[in-house]
Every structure is written in structure tokens, then in C-alpha cells.
Design an enzyme around this catalytic site. Sequence first.
Site, short mmCIF file in Angstrom:
data_model
loop_
_atom_site.label_atom_id
_atom_site.label_comp_id
_atom_site.label_asym_id
_atom_site.label_seq_id
_atom_site.Cartn_x
_atom_site.Cartn_y
_atom_site.Cartn_z
N SER A 111 1.14 -1.06 -0.03
CA SER A 111 0.13 -0.14 0.08
C SER A 111 0.69 1.35 -0.16
O SER A 111 1.68 1.51 -0.98
CB SER A 111 -0.89 -0.03 1.26
OG SER A 111 -2.01 0.62 0.94
N GLU A 248 -9.48 -6.58 -3.72
CA GLU A 248 -9.03 -5.64 -2.71
C GLU A 248 -9.37 -4.21 -3.36
O GLU A 248 -10.49 -4.01 -4.33
CB GLU A 248 -7.69 -5.52 -2.80
CG GLU A 248 -6.97 -5.15 -4.03
CD GLU A 248 -5.57 -4.60 -3.66
OE1 GLU A 248 -5.43 -3.66 -3.25
OE2 GLU A 248 -4.37 -5.53 -3.77
N HIS A 275 -7.06 -6.39 0.42
CA HIS A 275 -5.75 -5.29 0.42
C HIS A 275 -4.65 -6.05 0.95
O HIS A 275 -3.50 -5.67 0.82
CB HIS A 275 -6.14 -4.15 1.05
CG HIS A 275 -5.05 -3.11 0.72
ND1 HIS A 275 -4.80 -2.62 -0.44
CD2 HIS A 275 -4.69 -2.30 1.75
CE1 HIS A 275 -3.89 -1.70 -0.65
NE2 HIS A 275 -3.96 -1.21 1.02
#
Length: 304
Positions: A111, A248, A275
Site C-alpha cells: 500500500s 481488494e 488489500h
Amino acid sequence: MKQGTTIITLDNGYHLWTNTQGTGTIHLLCLHGGPGGNHEYWEDTAEQLQKQGLDVQVHMYDQLGSLYSDQPDYSDPEVANKYLTYEYFLDEVEEVRQKLGIDQFYLIGQSWGGLLVQEYAVKYGDHLKGAIISSMVDDIDEYVASVNRRRQEVLPQTEIDFMRECEAKNDYANQRYQDDVQILNINFVDRKQPSKLYHLKDLGGTAVYNAFQGDNEFVITGKLKDWHFRSELPKIKVPTLLTFGECETMPLDTARTMQKLIPNSRLVTTPNGGHHHMVDNPDVYYKHLADFIKEVEAGTFKGE
């Protein structure tokens, strides 16, 4: 290299918590998300790679403002202006690398950490053997469109409208709103429940997260709303793996665009992965990662 926890002191005087697991001559440095998240989903990475027949020294750390590392007083405008910047966190990666004494290593980022991997590969790519961008896009506008579509998939329109009302009023503490966020989290962030990433109490990182992201994964009100890196992707010259969960928050169409633009790259996806797909489906996630490292080490890696 010393296994377990080491506290390093940065040149700015702050302290970071670091941890090394595993053995071998291959080094993997792991960057967590958030920003303001923490290292936890990397704790079993060395063990997972060993299951795939790969001995790797895995290094992880909590970034400044997160969990076990120092948490500056970001309410001080001078501190916030100095340390709540893309530039600070990027250069922090390089200083951690130096202080851990590693070079010609692999860098993985989840991320927000994947954002830092993109920037690091452009600015400091000479130190890398390979880059792994895990669940991060190169253009935040496409992420915003994606999370708005995700809301439509699992919430009735009444709740979507209610969430938007709360967001317009900055009423993020509303319990009904947070209940809706949790439904989205379970579907698209932490699909494996109960999530081992939830704490009994918030142990820090919120100030950093709020400054860059906002209240939750499904709104962007902070500095990240201006993240646009697409024009820089062709400058990434090292072998690169893009890995995304199939269920995700980050859009796979964007991942496909990134793969076309990064010269020597491959895109892989994790079935039933949200995610945090390294937690949701570790067998597939770590096979992809191990295969990538093995091919780069053997000089046989070819992008798509």
C-alpha cells in the site's frame, strides 16, 4: 546479522524499531502501509518464504510515528511540516538501509509502502536487485474511483448516501458510519477474519494516517489525494513484481497499466485476497514472491 529486534537511531535523533528474521545471503526489506500502519503482516515473511524453499533475511521496521518507533508531536506545525512529507519517508528508507548495512537487496512495500517502493526505485534504484509493489497504484484518482465502486458492491444505497453525508460533515466518529466502514474492511481489506492485525487499543500511527489518507481506507482527504506518479514509472529499471489481491481496494486495471509502463515487470494476483492478501492467502502470495526472487537471483526473470 543480528536476528530479532534492534532499535536504530536516525541522524535526526529519533529511534526506529527494526526486526530481522531468517537467514541466508538474500536480503528483503519490508515497508508497511498506512502511512501510520506497522510491520505486523511481515512478521512471518521469512518463514513463509522458507516454505517456498527460499532462505531470506527479512528486515522490517515501523516507520517514524508508527507503533514501536518514536512518535513525534505532530501537533507542532514545525514537526509536522518537516516529517509528514513524502520526501522524509522516502529518505528514511534509504537511511534504514544504510544503518542495517544492506545493499543489493529486494524492497517490498504494501500500500503506502508500495508508493515508497516506486519512489525508491527511481531515486535509489542502484541499491536494488528487485522491487515488489504490493497493492499500490501510481495514480490516486483511480483508487478513489475503485473504492467508490467497491461501496456499491456490498452496501445498499441508503448506507452509501449516509456515509457521504457523514464525510461531508467530517462526522467520522459516527458509529453507524464506522460500522459501514467495517463491512467494507471485511470485504476488501482484511478478508480473513478475525483479523490478526486488529489491536485492543490504538498504539499510534493515527496522526500520520490522518495526515496522508484520512479517517479510513475508503476516503482520501489527506496529502495522498495528490499522488500521481505515472510519468515516472518508465524510470524504474530493476526487475519489478506487482502483486494485487483479486478482491481488494486497489483497481486491477491500474495495475495492468503500471505493468505496461514499468520496463521489466510482471503482474500477479492473489485469489480471494483483499488489500492485505499476504494474510488472506499467504500460500499464493508468497509463492509469487519466492518465484520472483528465485528468477532474479538466477538471472532468468523476464517481465510480461
